[in-house]
Motif scaffolding. Sequence first.
Motif, PDB file in Angstrom:
ATOM      1  N   THR A  53      29.275  48.314  41.699  1.00 57.36           N
ATOM      2  CA  THR A  53      29.170  49.731  42.052  1.00 57.36           C
ATOM      3  C   THR A  53      29.228  49.913  43.568  1.00 57.36           C
ATOM      4  O   THR A  53      28.879  50.967  44.080  1.00 57.36           O
ATOM      5  N   ALA A  82      30.557  50.445  35.255  1.00 52.38           N
ATOM      6  CA  ALA A  82      29.329  49.649  35.200  1.00 52.38           C
ATOM      7  C   ALA A  82      28.489  50.036  33.976  1.00 52.38           C
ATOM      8  O   ALA A  82      27.936  49.161  33.292  1.00 52.38           O
ATOM      9  N   LEU A  92      26.482  42.021  35.280  1.00 52.07           N
ATOM     10  CA  LEU A  92      27.415  42.480  36.312  1.00 52.07           C
ATOM     11  C   LEU A  92      27.167  41.799  37.643  1.00 52.07           C
ATOM     12  O   LEU A  92      26.042  41.440  37.956  1.00 52.07           O
TER      13      LEU A  92
END
Length: 152
Positions: A53, A82, A92
């Motif tokens: 992000t 995400a 992630l």
Amino acid sequence: MKTTKRLDLAIQKLYTAFHNNTLNPECCKQCAVGNILDHTDAWKHLSDNHGSTTLNYIGMVNQKFGKTFNGYSPLELLHIEAQFLKACGYQLPLHHNNKKPKNPTDKEVLFLGLSAVVQFLCKLDNMPDVMDCNQLFQFQPQIKTSKALMLS
């Protein structure tokens, strides 16, 4: 319920991808954002890692100049992806050593991801969650105490 044009289009594209089996979390053209952006992968140049992000230089320039892609800013796109990946069970950012689902294209996995994305898209547009069936049935779940649950 009246929604925004970008929300309507995004949900239509995700619905179509889900039912046409063109949704794949590990492909930049077939993931949630890839489908929202008409099966293009140009968005992947906005960050350095799939699932991140954090905008890179290209992403920051586009964000600061107010560039949008099918109505979504670069930062919004990264957060949409995400949400999708996390709900599908990925750690992630995507990396071959990080946790991922055994079968990423399993319909149940994809549905969890899509539900999270739709909820997030609604939140971005200040709309009620269209996936929330409590509103459809006008039902508000009541919180029961553990004692009340034991008696029933």
